[in-house]
Design an enzyme around this catalytic site. Structure first.
Site, PDB file in Angstrom:
ATOM      1  N   ASP A   1      -5.790  10.142  14.214  1.00 40.46           N
ATOM      2  CA  ASP A   1      -5.986   9.799  12.802  1.00 40.46           C
ATOM      3  C   ASP A   1      -6.681   8.444  12.655  1.00 40.46           C
ATOM      4  OD1 ASP A   1      -5.903  10.445  10.136  1.00 40.46           O
ATOM      5  OD2 ASP A   1      -3.873   9.676   9.804  1.00 40.46           O
TER       6      ASP A   1
ATOM      7  N   GLY B   1       0.828  -1.204   0.000  1.00 39.36           N
ATOM      8  CA  GLY B   1       0.000   0.000   0.000  1.00 39.36           C
ATOM      9  C   GLY B   1       0.857   1.246   0.000  1.00 39.36           C
TER      10      GLY B   1
END
Length: 461
Positions: free
Chosen positions: A283, A162
Site C-alpha cells: 500500500d 488525519g
C-alpha cells in the site's frame, strides 16, 4: 344394632318380635355386608363409626354424640380434607413447576457463562499469544499501553491529525514530553488481522526511512498504535498543487522532492532485502509516506503488509490489496505474472510520478484528453525530446533530477512485472546520471475488468 338373617319358619324378619331363647335355640346368621359398603367407608373417613338405627337404616355415629345418615357434620370435614388434599396437590405441582423453571434458567445461565468464559479465554489466549509471539522470536517488544494510557496521552483524543479507512490519527504526548501520533483502529476486519500485521511487521524493522513504532494498545476491542510524531504530515499534503493554497506554501523544490523519492526507495529496499524476512508493503502511496521536521520520508501503515520468505519469488494473495491507482496489473491478470516485490515497485513508481506532476496520475477533469493519464503525457514528451513542462525547474540540476525521477518512475510502472527493476536497482538508477538512463516502453493504464476481476484486465493505450 346389627341386622340378622333368621331361619325359615319365622314370620318376622327382624329380632324385635322374637324371643331371645327361641332365637338362640334356633340360631341366626349376622349380615355384615351393609356395614362394609361404600357408605361405611365414607363415614369412617369423616371421623364417624358405622351403625344402624332401630328400623335397620344405616347411621354414621359421630364423636360429638350426633348421628347422620351418611357422614359426620354433613360432609364438612370430608370436604375440607378433600380441599386440603387438592390444595396440597396443587401446591406441590406449582412448586415442582417453579423448580423446573429455576433449574432450566440456572442451566442456561451456566451454559451461557461457560460460553462467555470460553470466548473470553480464547481472546485472552489470542492476546497472550500475540505478545508472546514477539518474545519467542527474540524481537524487542514495543511498550504495551492500556486504553487509559492512550486516552491520557491524547488528552481524550483532542487533536485529530488525519483520518483513513482504518480510523483516525491523533496527536499525543508521552509523560517524558515526547510528541507522538496515535492511530486508533476503529474499523477492523475479522479478528483485527490488519492490526496484528502492522505491529508484527513494524516490530521487525529499524530504518531511518521507516516510521518507528513506540507502542501499542491491545485491550478487548480497543486497538491503537503509537508512532513517532511527524511534524510535516503526509507526503500527499506536500506534493499536490491543489494543496498549496490551503497550506500557504508553494513548490518545495526539485532537490527536496528528489531526496524524498530516494529516501522512499531506500526504505523499500530495506523492507525487501535488509530485514530478516522480506516484507511486502502492498500500500505504498503518498498518503502513507510521512515527513519529519527535515522532510526525511518515512514509510508507514503496514496493515496490508505481508511477510514472505526470501527464497520465494512470488506469493499467494487472497483478494486484491492496495489502493486504486497504485495496484499492479498482475493482481487482476495472473497471466502477466505472480505477485511479488514488484507490486511495491509499481506503487513506488506511481507515487514518484505524482510527485513529479504535482497532481493525481489520473485526472478525468483534465482540459485535454492527452493529459488525463499523466504517465502517457510525460512519456510522449520524453520520446519527442520536448520540454517536460514541469513547474519550478530553474536550473540544469532541477532539470536533471526531474527527468531522472520521470524515467525511473516510468520503468517502475511497466505492466509486465519482469520488466520492472527491483528496488536496489531503483536506488542505483536514482543515484546515477540521467545520461545512462534510457526511456522505457510506453506504460499502459490497467484496471480490473468488471466481468471477471481475477482473470482479465482492460488495457487503455
Amino acid at each position: 344394632m346389627v341386622p340378622v338373617e333368621l331361619k325359615g319358619g319365622f314370620s318376622n324378619q327382624t329380632i324385635k318380635d322374637v324371643h331371645y331363647k327361641e332365637l338362640l335355640k334356633n340360631g341366626f346368621r349376622l349380615k355384615w355386608d351393609i356395614l362394609t359398603n361404600k357408605s361405611c367407608s365414607v363415614c369412617r373417613e369423616s371421623g364417624g363409626r358405622c351403625g344402624r338405627s332401630h328400623d335397620t337404616e344405616f347411621l354414621c355415629y359421630c364423636p360429638n354424640g350426633a348421628s347422620h345418615s351418611s357422614i359426620c357434620n354433613s360432609g364438612g370435614k370430608l370436604k375440607a380434607r378433600s380441599l386440603l388434599k387438592k390444595g396440597a396437590l396443587g401446591a406441590s405441582i406449582s412448586a415442582f413447576g417453579v423448580a423446573i423453571i429455576v433449574l432450566a434458567y440456572l442451566c442456561r445461565h451456566k451454559i451461557s457463562k461457560q460460553k462467555s468464559m470460553i470466548i473470553g479465554s480464547k481472546k485472552m489466549k489470542k492476546s497472550h499469544k500475540f505478545v508472546v509471539n514477539f518474545e519467542n522470536r527474540g524481537i524487542l517488544v514495543t511498550r504495551r499501553y492500556s486504553h487509559a494510557d492512550i486516552k491520557r496521552m491524547t488528552n481524550s483524543f483532542k487533536e485529530k491529525l488525519g483520518e483513513g479507512g482504518y480510523g483516525c490519527v491523533y496527536k499525543g504526548k508521552l509523560p517524558n514530553g515526547l510528541l507522538v501520533a496515535v492511530k486508533i483502529l476503529s474499523r477492523l476486519k475479522g479478528d483485527g488481522e490488519d492490526f496484528i500485521n502492522e505491529v508484527n511487521n513494524m516490530s521487525r524493522t529499524s530504518h531511518v526511512n521507516i516510521v518507528k513504532l513506540l507502542g501499542f494498545c491491545f485491550h478487548k476491542t480497543k486497538r491503537a498504535l503509537v508512532y513517532e510524531y511527524m511534524p510535516n504530515g503526509s507526503l500527499e499534503k506536500l506534493i499536490y498543487e491543489e494543496n498549496y493554497f490551503k497550506l500557504g506554501c508553494g513548490h518545495h523544490g526539485w532537490d527536496t522532492l528528489y531526496q524524498i523519492s530516494l529516501g522512499i526507495a531506500h526504505g523499500l529496499e530495506y523492507l525487501h532485502k535488509g530485514c530478516n524476512s522480506r516484507i511486502l508493503h502492498f500500500d505504498i502511496k503518498p498518503h502513507n509516506i510521512f515527513l519529519d521536521e527535515n522532510y526525511c520520508p518515512k514509510i508507514s501503515d503496514f496493515g496490508l503488509g505481508k511477510i514472505c520468505h526470501r527464497e520465494k519469488s512470488t506469493i499467494s494473495l487472497l483478494g486484491a490489496r492496495g489502493t486504486l491507482g497504485f495496484i499492479t496489473a498482475e493482481v487482476f491478470c495472473r497471466n502477466i505474472g505472480g505477485i511479488s516485490q514488484k507490486f511495491d515497485v509499481y506503487s513506488f513508481g506511481m507515487t514518484m510520478l505524482e510527485m513529479v506532476g504535482g497532481r493525481k496520475n489520473i485526472m478525468t477533469e483534465a482540459e485535454r484528453t492527452s493529459e488525463i493519464y499523466f504517465p502517457h503525457w510525460i512519456h510522449k514528451r520524453l520520446e519527442l525530446q520536448e520540454e517536460l513542462g514541469l513547474q519550478n525547474v530553474t536550473s540544469e540540476g532541477d532539470k536533471e533530477k526531474a527527468e531522472k525521477m520521470v524515467i525511473v518512475g516510468l520503468w517502475c510502472i511497466q505492466t509486465n512485472p519482469s520488466i520492472r527493476p527491483i528496488m536496489s536497482e531503483v536506488v542505483d538508477m536514482l543515484r546515477g546520471g540521467v545520461d545512462f538512463l534510457r526511456v522505457s516502453p510506453k506504460p499502459y493504464l490497467s484496471s480490473p475488468s468488471r466481468s471477471s476481476p481475477t482473470t482479465s484486465m482492460s488495457m487503455v493505450v
